[in-house]
Design a protein around this motif. Structure first.
Motif, PDB file in Angstrom:
ATOM      1  N   GLU A  74     -10.206  -1.848   1.375  1.00 32.04           N
ATOM      2  CA  GLU A  74     -10.386  -0.696   0.824  1.00 32.04           C
ATOM      3  C   GLU A  74      -9.687   0.407   0.464  1.00 32.04           C
ATOM      4  OE1 GLU A  74     -14.148   1.468   1.088  1.00 32.04           O
ATOM      5  OE2 GLU A  74     -14.332   0.524   2.531  1.00 32.04           O
TER       6      GLU A  74
ATOM      7  N   GLU B 259      -4.967   4.100  -5.310  1.00 32.92           N
ATOM      8  CA  GLU B 259      -5.445   3.902  -7.015  1.00 32.92           C
ATOM      9  C   GLU B 259      -5.468   4.347  -8.258  1.00 32.92           C
ATOM     10  OE1 GLU B 259      -2.601   3.184  -9.634  1.00 32.92           O
ATOM     11  OE2 GLU B 259      -2.223   2.842  -8.032  1.00 32.92           O
TER      12      GLU B 259
ATOM     13  N   LEU C 275      -6.145  -9.764  -2.227  1.00 31.94           N
ATOM     14  CA  LEU C 275      -5.994  -8.850  -3.833  1.00 31.94           C
ATOM     15  C   LEU C 275      -4.834  -8.113  -3.948  1.00 31.94           C
ATOM     16  CD1 LEU C 275      -8.401  -6.063  -0.668  1.00 31.94           C
ATOM     17  CD2 LEU C 275      -8.952  -7.331  -3.512  1.00 31.94           C
ATOM     18  N   MET C 276      -3.541  -8.406  -2.974  1.00 32.47           N
ATOM     19  CA  MET C 276      -2.713  -7.638  -4.189  1.00 32.47           C
ATOM     20  C   MET C 276      -1.723  -9.192  -4.819  1.00 32.47           C
ATOM     21  SD  MET C 276      -2.674  -4.715  -3.351  1.00 32.47           S
ATOM     22  CE  MET C 276      -0.988  -4.347  -3.839  1.00 32.47           C
TER      23      MET C 276
ATOM     24  N   PHE D  14      -6.543  -8.511   2.233  1.00 32.26           N
ATOM     25  CA  PHE D  14      -5.342  -7.852   1.371  1.00 32.26           C
ATOM     26  C   PHE D  14      -4.223  -8.001   0.753  1.00 32.26           C
ATOM     27  CE2 PHE D  14      -1.385  -5.376   2.094  1.00 32.26           C
ATOM     28  CZ  PHE D  14      -1.611  -4.707   0.913  1.00 32.26           C
TER      29      PHE D  14
ATOM     30  N   LEU E 154       0.518  -0.987  -0.432  1.00 35.06           N
ATOM     31  CA  LEU E 154      -0.345  -0.274  -0.092  1.00 35.06           C
ATOM     32  C   LEU E 154       0.880   1.374  -0.119  1.00 35.06           C
ATOM     33  CD1 LEU E 154      -2.500   1.068   0.420  1.00 35.06           C
ATOM     34  CD2 LEU E 154      -2.389   1.087   2.588  1.00 35.06           C
TER      35      LEU E 154
ATOM     36  N   THR F  81      -6.649  -5.951  -7.073  1.00 28.61           N
ATOM     37  CA  THR F  81      -6.615  -4.470  -6.593  1.00 28.61           C
ATOM     38  C   THR F  81      -6.751  -3.953  -8.002  1.00 28.61           C
ATOM     39  OG1 THR F  81      -4.172  -4.983  -6.162  1.00 28.61           O
ATOM     40  CG2 THR F  81      -5.631  -4.377  -4.201  1.00 28.61           C
ATOM     41  N   ASP F  82      -5.988  -4.372  -8.622  1.00 28.45           N
ATOM     42  CA  ASP F  82      -5.621  -3.719  -9.888  1.00 28.45           C
ATOM     43  C   ASP F  82      -7.251  -3.314 -10.975  1.00 28.45           C
ATOM     44  OD1 ASP F  82      -3.211  -2.690 -10.112  1.00 28.45           O
ATOM     45  OD2 ASP F  82      -2.037  -4.678 -11.007  1.00 28.45           O
TER      46      ASP F  82
ATOM     47  N   ALA G 121      -9.610  -1.414  -8.635  1.00 31.87           N
ATOM     48  CA  ALA G 121      -8.852  -0.117  -8.859  1.00 31.87           C
ATOM     49  C   ALA G 121      -9.065   0.290 -10.626  1.00 31.87           C
ATOM     50  CB  ALA G 121      -7.137   0.919  -9.513  1.00 31.87           C
TER      51      ALA G 121
ATOM     52  N   PRO H 121      -6.016   0.004  -1.583  1.00 31.70           N
ATOM     53  CA  PRO H 121      -5.096  -0.300  -2.306  1.00 31.70           C
ATOM     54  C   PRO H 121      -5.481  -0.192  -3.616  1.00 31.70           C
ATOM     55  CG  PRO H 121      -4.791  -2.397  -1.034  1.00 31.70           C
ATOM     56  CD  PRO H 121      -5.989  -1.330  -0.607  1.00 31.70           C
ATOM     57  N   TYR H 122      -7.475  -0.371  -3.967  1.00 34.07           N
ATOM     58  CA  TYR H 122      -7.718   0.141  -4.881  1.00 34.07           C
ATOM     59  C   TYR H 122      -8.290   1.787  -5.304  1.00 34.07           C
ATOM     60  CZ  TYR H 122     -11.525  -2.072  -2.688  1.00 34.07           C
ATOM     61  OH  TYR H 122     -12.448  -2.223  -1.797  1.00 34.07           O
TER      62      TYR H 122
END
Length: 472
Positions: free
Chosen positions: A387, A393, A340-341, A337, A187, A346-347, A350, A389-390
């Motif tokens: 929430e 971004e 997600l990563m 988390f 993050l 996350t991408d 986003a 990270p995305y």
């Protein structure tokens, strides 16, 4: 005659609203599982999404396990927000202050509005402190002012958690983003650190605080039933006896002497004050205030107010059961988390938010999303980790102020608290009320707060420039 008809109509509508709120609360208490179960469901959903994104079960397990303990420092920090807030609130000096403050309101409407105001102001210092402080204030005011509707009073005492707490000094998201050591590395690469000057200490945040406090107090005043129509605590079988739990006794053996003496408290408090002076004098007020310093201040204050180790430890022991859900849920959020990563979700998320948003509409869309998700993941700090990270971004891509996205999350995160009983538990224990008793008046607040918050998020975002991530 017209005035009387309007008054009768208003009372009927208020009754219908309260019954609707009670029905919703009854339904949620019957069908909504524990908050931990919601976190576990979120784990399953994210893992299924990762599978669909092409991640193998083995890879998902590694992503989950490697990140599971990644939030241990942050978990302990959030636990100490609750512990330190409780310790300060139940100290003798604070209880004496509460009894003094309880002398001012003289009528039911003023009493309910007064408790609401005090609860919200206290929540700006610490949401953990606010719940206990407002609960004790409710008890004391209810003893002195007759004819108070205990449901309206309980909802007023809970307002700190449903309105402005996340815009104040115990905002887990804002303090996390200002504390480099607490931000997960993945993050941090997206956001860097976001100082409090860009989140809590902006004039835009102050505007939101003032508007929401005024709005909440107005709703409390106009919706509070008269003494003739009120359902009092006595009618509900609730009795507020005098608090006799302050006494810690006297030492019975020579070995217990130090437990009942301030001899050890004084040097520890002096050491703490010396450290705080050093931090604030060398780093400056805002730069020095992170989660560690914030909790340190409250713990030192708690030691000073309780004066003896025995009283301090007694209060701490009573606060510990309140943090069990935090200790168990936050590792699950850390695991989410990691998945997600690791999966690249996350991408994907986003890109989704960028695709449906513009520079102007992203704050409102983020606000709605965060509020809805908060119904199922009632944890301010843990949910932000999921929430952030995305969301951040997307903000980078659309050149939206990152600090304002944190405040968008904070303002929206408080909305579902109005109807989620997870955060009510400490207050309910002090007031003797049930979650459904508070729900009718809380839902009334929610109906006004939701449009007010979303409008402010949209308008105030236009006053803030985009600032690239700050890497330290």
């Amino acid at each position: 005659m017209q005035t009387k008809k309007q008054s009768t109509k208003s009372e009927v509508e208020g009754g219908l609203m309260a019954r609707w709120g009670a029905s919703l609360a009854d339904w949620s208490e019957r069908w909504f599982p524990d908050a931990y179960v919601f976190a576990a469901i979120a784990v399953v959903i994210i893992c299924v999404a990762a599978l669909l994104a092409g991640r193998t079960p083995s890879q998902i397990s590694v992503d989950f396990g490697k990140s599971f303990w990644g939030l241990v420092p942050f978990t302990m920090q959030m636990a100490f927000v609750v512990i330190s807030g409780y310790i300060v609130a139940v100290s003798k000096p604070v209880k004496r202050l509460v009894r003094y403050l309880a002398l001012f309101p003289q009528t039911p409407k003023v009493a309910v509005t007064y408790v609401a105001f005090m609860a919200m102001v206290a929540s700006l210092l610490s949401w953990g402190f606010s719940l206990i402080f407002a609960g004790i204030l409710t008890r004391e005011v209810s003893k002195r002012v007759k004819g108070i509707d205990y449901r309206a009073m309980g909802a007023a005492a809970y307002l700190g958690l449903g309105s402005v707490w996340a815009l104040g000094l115990s905002s887990s998201a804002a303090l996390l983003m200002a504390t480099k050591g607490s931000i997960p590395p993945a993050l941090y690469k997206i956001s860097g650190t976001i100082p409090l000057q860009e989140t809590l200490f902006t004039w835009q945040n102050l505007v939101m605080i003032v508007v929401l406090i005024v709005l909440s107090c107005w709703i409390c005043y106009v919706s509070c039933p008269s003494a003739e129509r009120a359902k009092t605590a006595e009618m509900a079988g609730i009795r507020y006896a005098e608090d006799t739990d302050d006494e810690v006794g006297t030492p019975q053996t020579p070995g217990e002497y130090l437990e009942y003496s301030p001899i050890l408290t004084i040097p520890i408090v002096l050491l703490g004050l010396g450290y705080l002076y050093h931090v604030f004098s060398t780093q400056g007020g805002l730069a020095a205030l992170d989660l560690n310093v914030y909790n340190f201040m409250f713990l030192i204050l708690g030691m000073l107010l309780h004066w003896t180790p025995k009283a301090f430890l007694k209060a701490a022991a009573k606060s510990v059961p309140m943090v069990g859900s935090v200790l168990l849920q936050f590792p699950l959020y850390a695991g989410i988390f990691g998945v997600l990563m690791g999966s690249g979700l996350t991408d994907v998320l986003a890109h989704f938010f960028v695709s449906i948003s513009t520079h102007d509409t992203l704050p409102v869309i983020v606000g709605i999303y965060s509020a809805v998700l908060g119904l199922f993941l009632p944890s301010g700090g843990g949910k932000w980790i999921v929430e952030a990270p995305y969301m951040l971004e997307a903000a980078n891509q659309l050149h939206v102020n990152l600090g304002w996205i944190v405040q968008v999350y904070n303002a929206a995160e408080a909305l579902p608290n109005f109807i989620n009983p997870f955060w009510m538990l400490p207050l309910l224990g002090l007031t003797g009320a049930k979650a459904r008793d508070l729900a009718g008046y809380s839902i009334l607040q929610l109906m006004f707060h939701t449009p007010a918050v979303l409008i402010m998020l949209y308008l105030l975002a236009k006053t803030l420039p985009y600032i690239p991530p700050i890497m330290q």
